[in-house]
Design a protein around this motif. Structure first.
Motif, PDB file in Angstrom:
ATOM      1  N   GLY A   1       0.810  -1.222   0.000  1.00 48.83           N
ATOM      2  CA  GLY A   1       0.000   0.000   0.000  1.00 48.83           C
ATOM      3  C   GLY A   1       0.838   1.265   0.000  1.00 48.83           C
ATOM      4  O   GLY A   1       0.535   2.229  -0.703  1.00 48.83           O
ATOM      5  N   LYS A   2       1.907   1.257   0.800  1.00 48.43           N
ATOM      6  CA  LYS A   2       2.785   2.426   0.862  1.00 48.43           C
ATOM      7  C   LYS A   2       3.598   2.579  -0.424  1.00 48.43           C
ATOM      8  O   LYS A   2       3.811   3.693  -0.899  1.00 48.43           O
ATOM      9  N   MET A   3       4.061   1.450  -0.972  1.00 47.54           N
ATOM     10  CA  MET A   3       4.846   1.499  -2.208  1.00 47.54           C
ATOM     11  C   MET A   3       4.021   2.091  -3.351  1.00 47.54           C
ATOM     12  O   MET A   3       4.516   2.931  -4.114  1.00 47.54           O
ATOM     13  N   GLN A   4       2.780   1.667  -3.482  1.00 50.13           N
ATOM     14  CA  GLN A   4       1.937   2.183  -4.564  1.00 50.13           C
ATOM     15  C   GLN A   4       1.667   3.675  -4.377  1.00 50.13           C
ATOM     16  O   GLN A   4       1.701   4.445  -5.338  1.00 50.13           O
ATOM     17  N   TYR A   5       1.418   4.086  -3.147  1.00 47.08           N
ATOM     18  CA  TYR A   5       1.216   5.510  -2.876  1.00 47.08           C
ATOM     19  C   TYR A   5       2.480   6.291  -3.238  1.00 47.08           C
ATOM     20  O   TYR A   5       2.415   7.329  -3.906  1.00 47.08           O
TER      21      TYR A   5
END
Length: 149
Positions: free
Chosen positions: A133-137
């Protein structure tokens, strides 16, 4: 770092995408805004099982292992980062088509959520849902900053 699995992070990205325009100039890099939107789709296609990339070998495998922690920490990525060959976009793209497709893929990713059993990334290996989730953001944030939004 925000996450695309959290409503706040997801909404921030949607709002910033809405601020883009087809003729938005890049602050760095070679892609125009439509190409960038297409490029960002590729990062969603991997966890959604739509496409993949060739796993790195040799020294690149080690480099990816070292780089992995920067995927989801709070420090923004710098300019001129290298990307997987499968993510390079050189041909012309249609802005509205690319924006619509990116929003669709981001929504699919967001809706599957943090409780989904995410696949192993072909280059970075096992990632937790929080890391996904953080990587995509962070990837979207990087490219939206590239275009000043």
């Amino acid at each position: 770092m925000e996450s695309l699995f959290e409503q706040q992070g997801y909404q921030i990205i949607q709002d910033r995408l809405d601020k883009l325009s087809p003729d938005q100039p890049a602050k760095w890099g070679k892609m125009d805004v439509a190409q960038m939107l297409h490029h960002c789709q590729k990062a969603f296609e991997i966890p959604l099982g739509i496409s993949t990339i060739k796993p790195p070998g040799g020294l690149m495998k080690l480099a990816f292992k070292v780089f992995k922690k920067t995927l989801y920490n709070d420090k923004p990525w710098g300019k001129g980062m290298r990307t997987a060959p499968e993510f390079l976009v050189k041909d012309a793209k249609v802005y509205e088509t690319e924006k619509s497709r990116l929003l669709e893929l981001a929504a699919q990713f967001h809706e599957k959520g943090k409780d989904h059993n995410w696949p192993i990334h072909p280059a970075f290996g096992k990632l937790t849902s929080e890391q996904w989730g953080k990587m995509q953001y962070k990837h979207l944030d990087h490219h939206l900053r590239q275009f000043g939004v």
